[in-house]
Design a protein around this motif. Structure first.
Motif, short mmCIF file in Angstrom:
data_model
loop_
_atom_site.label_atom_id
_atom_site.label_comp_id
_atom_site.label_asym_id
_atom_site.label_seq_id
_atom_site.Cartn_x
_atom_site.Cartn_y
_atom_site.Cartn_z
N VAL B 177 0.69 -1.21 -0.01
CA VAL B 177 0.01 0.37 -0.24
C VAL B 177 0.88 0.99 0.20
O VAL B 177 1.67 1.06 0.68
N VAL B 178 0.65 2.31 -0.75
CA VAL B 178 1.27 3.47 -0.83
C VAL B 178 0.44 4.60 -0.62
O VAL B 178 -0.96 4.61 -1.17
N VAL B 200 3.50 -0.69 4.14
CA VAL B 200 3.34 0.22 3.79
C VAL B 200 4.06 1.37 3.72
O VAL B 200 4.59 1.28 4.66
N THR B 201 4.42 2.24 2.57
CA THR B 201 4.65 3.07 2.49
C THR B 201 3.58 4.84 2.47
O THR B 201 2.73 5.02 1.12
N VAL B 202 4.38 5.68 3.33
CA VAL B 202 3.31 6.91 3.23
C VAL B 202 4.06 7.64 2.75
O VAL B 202 5.46 8.41 3.38
N LEU B 221 9.21 12.38 16.10
CA LEU B 221 8.88 11.28 17.07
C LEU B 221 7.63 10.47 17.08
O LEU B 221 8.32 9.14 16.61
N LEU B 222 7.06 11.07 16.58
CA LEU B 222 5.74 10.53 15.47
C LEU B 222 6.74 9.74 14.19
O LEU B 222 6.53 8.36 14.01
N GLY B 223 7.72 9.93 13.28
CA GLY B 223 7.47 9.71 12.64
C GLY B 223 8.76 8.75 12.70
O GLY B 223 8.69 6.86 12.00
N ARG B 224 9.83 8.47 13.96
CA ARG B 224 9.89 7.32 14.43
C ARG B 224 9.23 6.19 15.10
O ARG B 224 9.78 5.08 14.70
N GLU B 232 6.81 3.07 7.13
CA GLU B 232 7.83 3.49 6.12
C GLU B 232 6.78 4.75 5.69
O GLU B 232 5.93 5.10 5.00
N VAL B 233 8.02 5.92 6.14
CA VAL B 233 7.44 7.46 5.48
C VAL B 233 8.39 7.98 4.38
O VAL B 233 9.51 7.79 5.09
#
Lengths: 533, 533
Positions: B177-178, B200-202, B221-224, B232-233
């Protein structure tokens, strides 16, 4: 912090009757002299100490307090020349060593008052020449580079008693003070001057104060605390010129951007430089300081040592198995590490003499490096403690796999930053305005203990119900960080009759450095003094 | 948050027998219909509701859960057309309103299945047309701007049941999913897809996710936390082109920098736009949404109202004494505020009818704005709550004289930022990974209560001894934020026989929105159910 392994000294061991000459008579030299005074008194060694100032050793840490009229000279004395003389120790004050003749083991000396010159032989030399304040390059300052101290009236550093007297004259009339340099010493002086009622401005080149210890966050919050304590800080400012009045005295500091910071006193606090010129002239290796190996030896023939602020511990042998890293350690600006070196060197002298007497070889206990010393900024309204490097933002990844924990309350002005290694021991910390947390965090750091899983519990120590969860101190807890004295040793001294902070200091040396632990020592005395029957 | 003062309605009051037509049959329309159904059943008004979808109203908040196979349609129903019909309410499903003829008070309608057109008169119109997902401008996407939904196979938003079915097909086979867009809805979908086992990649345009709610610290911190949850972002990324396979279905997203993000499903989550075109065509004023005043009136003659995501509350009168500010409030993306509007409008209808029956005038209770709704991101591994604007660094001065308090533990990944007004009430907050602190801080925010003098006490709620110091809830505590239901009302429902979360929901509407309070409702049921004799 891996302690060095015990090593066998490779040098020529000290033999009875040798003449040990100490150059310098500051706190570190005084500690060495004190620790070998009994050997001199017994005639086992001959001991001479040479001080450049007319005063015998005094507690340099308190020079600032003295300048502000908050510490009298009597309480700052670290040595009594008459007592030393009675032990058979030669004390030469106001005496300059102009040259070391290593080939002949001779010192060329000059009496500063009379100008008389002479020579003095030695068998072992201990360099404890300390450091001198840096002088900035500024128009109007024009100091004679060969004669420190020739500054315009109203411009001074704050390193020795003469400096303190210049400052005191202005402080007593509540004159306006300009401090150049926002390091810990400059800020300490600024806060003290503000507390006694002087208007104070700190001029600092970097974007925030205490740049070596703090990151932007800590610097900004400390800046706010300083403002609240009445200290104005002009950051990111390059000083250009010292403005002098018609009386040729200081009247203001001109900045590169054209601003003028007026004042009656300019306090220079832009760092210190180890006094190495004597060692350099003698062909000894110098870097930032006089380079010594892990046994404090500066001379390949091992007859010259250096201790304290003039020394930089950096093994000349890159493959040395004893020294853990190759980064030199120069003056820390703290008295504790120098005292530790002086004590170790005195113990080495004693061990070598004993080994020679018993026909054995000397095995030296290692001079442990210890954790990086904490920097403390203490004033009525500002309490900051930090050690190690600042860690940056907690949300940024760290190269070493460690992490950063941060608390910042912009309303209360409190701040804590813990820099954690991957094993959760502390690589560094900064704590502002949370004195109990700072004490506990300092303990964790010094002991190499892991930070709790939830570090927010440390904030409870300064919470509204403070005291809950505070770690009970043990006899091993360090109370005096300058002299490295544990709670247990102080309690023992009290049991043996020491009833005042001063008496405890005479017995254990606790509270004889920066004096920050005096209240703690007084509490231990109270707790361990038997109630009158 | 000043509540509006009670005001006397200036419009023509509703009279018995009038025909009220609701355009739109989403959750907000369903709430209004539900609240006036008894008036329709009693024949006091005539009521028609027109839904564009073939489905009657369902809980849109759970569409994402439905797509992931974690919520079935039956549990999402918000209206039963047969039941409504038995109350005399006309329900037209799959019906498009093509034009509003304000002059004649006529709607032009078309049956989407048959294409049959017709006209429908009204006395009062309630616009509840909601919002539609934004479609990004991308090569290869090429949607027909007049017919939303004509997207390549494997490309979809996640707004309605049709979208959910497209997503579910890919999720069931654990396809890659992207997600385009790192707002709260995109992240919620990404976390859910990751939890059920999809890679999943955002892809997000800004330097960090949830840019509207979070500052750099919170975003990092949310990214971590997302990375640790398997999402994955790709931040700071501009999407350029939708890559299609030979089957003309989605196979990847091409970024401006040339990188390709492969996947089987492209989930578009780049915001929504109020559906205003019908209102615009009828000459009503629109800005971001259909402009309504503080009494939800869109029409100067006060026969047209707008509620929910299509409405923007912005008094046309700049000197209006009722509206506290001039900033329009468009769709919040939360169901709660829309429900509050629907309830208020239903109460207004009822009050006007009663006033007419009694020959008096209507005094309207004010529609209070309430505190800014909290945004919550909840997943197994990530719990984030925030409201208001992010505050920036605690060490930076704030224009309003307030302050910021911040906690960040880079090791545990926890974060809290409180944005304090000068009176220490909360202008906003962000809390990550500290669920109990988040709940308490949310309470302080919603109630306009001051933050404790030492805000670090809030961190104790999630400390190792969690529970200590936690605030006991009161009957007034809000348990369900979507429907605005207090603990006391739930306890009353349980006392009156509601024994399950569903039964409490039927009685009080608690837990019928996002469902985040279901566990709390269950605990209240347990606590208030008498033990069997």
């Amino acid at each position: 912090m891996t302690p060095h392994r015990p090593t066998r000294s490779t040098g020529t061991p000290m033999r009875p009757g040798e003449h040990v000459v100490v150059i310098g008579f500051g706190p570190v030299a005084a500690r060495f002299v004190d620790d070998v005074a009994d050997l001199a008194a017994a005639g086992t060694i001959r001991l001479t100490v040479i001080g450049g100032e007319a005063e015998p050793a005094y507690n340099r840490v308190l020079v600032g307090e003295h300048a502000m009229g908050r510490a009298e000279l009597a309480s700052m004395r670290l040595a009594d020349p008459e007592l030393l003389a009675r032990s058979g120790i030669d004390v030469l004050l106001g005496t300059e060593v102009t040259r070391i003749d290593r080939a002949r083991r001779l010192l060329h000396v000059t009496d500063r008052a009379t100008g008389d010159s002479g020579r003095l032989g030695y068998d072992r030399l201990v360099l404890a020449t300390g450091a001198r304040p840096n002088l900035p390059v500024l128009r109007g300052l024009n100091p004679d580079p060969h004669a420190y101290g020739h500054l315009p009236a109203g411009v001074t550093a704050l390193r020795d008693l003469r400096d303190a007297r210049s400052v005191r004259a202005v402080v007593e009339r509540r004159g306006r003070v300009v401090v150049l340099g926002g390091g810990v010493l400059g800020l300490e002086a600024a806060l003290a001057a503000s507390e006694v009622g002087c208007p104070v401005t700190v001029v600092h080149h970097a974007p925030w104060v205490m740049t070596r210890s703090l990151d932007a966050a800590g610097g900004a919050l400390l800046g706010r605390a300083l403002a609240e304590a009445g200290v104005e800080v002009v950051s990111g400012a390059q000083a250009r010129e010292v403005l002098l009045g018609e009386d040729r005295g200081f009247r203001g500091l001109l900045l590169q951007d054209g601003r003028e910071v007026p004042g009656e006193l300019l306090l220079l606090s832009v760092g210190v430089t180890p006094r190495t010129e004597l060692a350099e002239g003698a062909g000894l290796r110098t870097a930032r300081g006089i380079v010594v190996d892990h046994e404090l030896e500066a001379d390949v023939e091992q007859r010259v040592f250096a201790v304290g602020d003039c020394a930089e511990v950096l093994c000349p042998d890159p493959s040395c198995q004893v020294c853990p890293g190759r980064a030199g350690r120069g003056p820390s600006g703290l008295v504790g590490p120098g005292w530790r070196q002086a004590e170790w060197l005195a113990a080495r002298v004693r061990a070598e003499l004993e080994a020679v007497a018993e026909g054995g070889t000397t095995v030296l206990a290692p001079l442990t490096e210890g954790p990086a010393g904490a920097v403390r900024l203490k004033a009525h309204q500002v309490e900051l403690a930090c050690a190690g490097a600042a860690g940056g933002a907690p949300w940024e990844p760290r190269a070493d796999g460690g992490s950063v924990v941060q608390w910042a309350d912009g309303s209360a002005g409190t701040y804590a930053q813990l820099v954690l290694r991957p094993d959760r021991t502390l690589a560094g910390y900064t704590v502002l305005g949370l004195p109990r947390a700072a004490a506990e965090i300092g303990l964790l750091h010094d002991r190499g203990e892991a930070v709790p899983e939830d570090p927010s519990v440390l904030l409870r120590l300064d919470g509204p119900d403070a005291g809950a969860g505070e770690r009970p101190t043990t006899p091993e807890s360090t109370v005096c960080h300058c002299a490295g004295v544990s709670k247990g040793r102080i309690a023992d001294a009290v049991a043996e009759g020491a009833a005042t902070v001063e008496a405890v200091g005479r017995a254990t040396r606790a509270a004889t450095g920066c004096g920050g632990c005096k209240a703690a020592v007084a509490r231990i005395i109270d707790a361990h003094t038997p109630a009158p029957a």
